[in-house]
Design a protein around this motif. Structure first.
Motif, PDB file in Angstrom:
ATOM      1  N   ALA A   9       0.812  -1.218   0.000  1.00  0.00           N
ATOM      2  CA  ALA A   9       0.000   0.000   0.000  1.00  0.00           C
ATOM      3  C   ALA A   9       0.844   1.267   0.000  1.00  0.00           C
ATOM      4  CB  ALA A   9      -0.976  -0.005   1.168  1.00  0.00           C
ATOM      5  N   PRO A  10       1.951   1.338   0.763  1.00  0.00           N
ATOM      6  CA  PRO A  10       2.767   2.559   0.702  1.00  0.00           C
ATOM      7  C   PRO A  10       3.365   2.807  -0.679  1.00  0.00           C
ATOM      8  CG  PRO A  10       3.294   1.308   2.672  1.00  0.00           C
ATOM      9  CD  PRO A  10       2.405   0.442   1.827  1.00  0.00           C
ATOM     10  N   VAL A  11       3.747   1.726  -1.363  1.00  0.00           N
ATOM     11  CA  VAL A  11       4.309   1.869  -2.708  1.00  0.00           C
ATOM     12  C   VAL A  11       3.236   2.352  -3.680  1.00  0.00           C
ATOM     13  CG1 VAL A  11       5.372   0.615  -4.622  1.00  0.00           C
ATOM     14  CG2 VAL A  11       6.060   0.112  -2.278  1.00  0.00           C
ATOM     15  N   ILE A  12       2.054   1.797  -3.557  1.00  0.00           N
ATOM     16  CA  ILE A  12       0.947   2.218  -4.422  1.00  0.00           C
ATOM     17  C   ILE A  12       0.606   3.681  -4.179  1.00  0.00           C
ATOM     18  CG2 ILE A  12      -1.496   1.864  -4.942  1.00  0.00           C
ATOM     19  CD1 ILE A  12      -1.012  -1.132  -4.335  1.00  0.00           C
ATOM     20  N   ALA A  13       0.625   4.116  -2.937  1.00  0.00           N
ATOM     21  CA  ALA A  13       0.349   5.520  -2.616  1.00  0.00           C
ATOM     22  C   ALA A  13       1.408   6.433  -3.217  1.00  0.00           C
ATOM     23  CB  ALA A  13       0.269   5.709  -1.107  1.00  0.00           C
ATOM     24  N   ARG A  14       2.672   6.025  -3.165  1.00  0.00           N
ATOM     25  CA  ARG A  14       3.736   6.840  -3.762  1.00  0.00           C
ATOM     26  C   ARG A  14       3.616   6.891  -5.275  1.00  0.00           C
ATOM     27  NH1 ARG A  14       8.846   4.456  -0.809  1.00  0.00           N
ATOM     28  NH2 ARG A  14       7.334   2.861  -0.280  1.00  0.00           N
ATOM     29  N   ILE A  15       3.232   5.781  -5.889  1.00  0.00           N
ATOM     30  CA  ILE A  15       3.035   5.760  -7.344  1.00  0.00           C
ATOM     31  C   ILE A  15       1.894   6.693  -7.727  1.00  0.00           C
ATOM     32  CG2 ILE A  15       2.288   4.335  -9.284  1.00  0.00           C
ATOM     33  CD1 ILE A  15       3.793   1.986  -7.953  1.00  0.00           C
ATOM     34  N   ARG A  16       0.801   6.633  -6.971  1.00  0.00           N
ATOM     35  CA  ARG A  16      -0.339   7.514  -7.248  1.00  0.00           C
ATOM     36  C   ARG A  16       0.075   8.981  -7.100  1.00  0.00           C
ATOM     37  NH1 ARG A  16      -4.651   5.758  -3.742  1.00  0.00           N
ATOM     38  NH2 ARG A  16      -3.495   6.869  -2.166  1.00  0.00           N
ATOM     39  N   VAL A  20       0.030  11.951 -10.010  1.00  0.00           N
ATOM     40  CA  VAL A  20      -0.663  13.232  -9.829  1.00  0.00           C
ATOM     41  C   VAL A  20       0.306  14.393  -9.990  1.00  0.00           C
ATOM     42  CG1 VAL A  20      -1.872  14.669  -8.144  1.00  0.00           C
ATOM     43  CG2 VAL A  20      -2.520  12.275  -8.422  1.00  0.00           C
ATOM     44  N   VAL A  21       1.475  14.294  -9.379  1.00  0.00           N
ATOM     45  CA  VAL A  21       2.465  15.369  -9.487  1.00  0.00           C
ATOM     46  C   VAL A  21       2.939  15.517 -10.938  1.00  0.00           C
ATOM     47  CG1 VAL A  21       4.816  16.051  -8.820  1.00  0.00           C
ATOM     48  CG2 VAL A  21       3.213  15.254  -7.097  1.00  0.00           C
ATOM     49  N   ALA A  22       3.152  14.406 -11.635  1.00  0.00           N
ATOM     50  CA  ALA A  22       3.566  14.479 -13.039  1.00  0.00           C
ATOM     51  C   ALA A  22       2.483  15.130 -13.899  1.00  0.00           C
ATOM     52  CB  ALA A  22       3.894  13.085 -13.570  1.00  0.00           C
ATOM     53  N   GLY A  23       1.221  14.795 -13.639  1.00  0.00           N
ATOM     54  CA  GLY A  23       0.126  15.408 -14.386  1.00  0.00           C
ATOM     55  C   GLY A  23       0.030  16.899 -14.130  1.00  0.00           C
TER      56      GLY A  23
END
Length: 115
Positions: A9-16, A20-23
């Protein structure tokens, strides 16, 4: 208690967060790296007044032409966009109107049953 019991879950949160930051960065980059430049083709005399090829004083007319072209293009674009609004999909989700050339208002009234 942790926010999620899922493994990774922490990895998925960082990917999300990265997506968002890239967008947002792409949006900001697109907005702030656009530019345009134009010029009315005419000459200028020693006083800085506009003149035509024969030396007669003129007023630049390209600013007026651009306004007329922008208005005409906006009307055509808005009418085409209004025609493409998917009214049959209303109520099945979220409709987004990213439309800079006109205002959109949808009014939905329930069908009245016969008595």
């Amino acid at each position: 208690m942790p926010a999620s019991q899922l493994p990774g879950a922490p990895v998925i949160a960082r990917i999300r967060r990265l997506i968002v930051v890239a967008g947002l960065a792409a949006l900001v980059y697109t907005v702030f790296t656009r530019a345009g430049k134009s010029m009315c083709f005419s000459g200028a005399d020693s006083d800085g007044s506009f003149i035509d090829a024969s030396g007669s004083p003129i007023a630049p007319s390209c600013a007026a032409a651009i306004i007329g072209i922008a208005v005409a293009a906006s009307v055509v674009i808005s009418q085409v966009w209004f025609g493409l609004i998917p009214l049959s999909e209303y109520g099945n989700g979220f409709l987004l109107f990213p439309f800079p050339f006109g205002g959109v208002e949808i009014t939905v009234t329930p069908l009245e049953t016969a008595m």
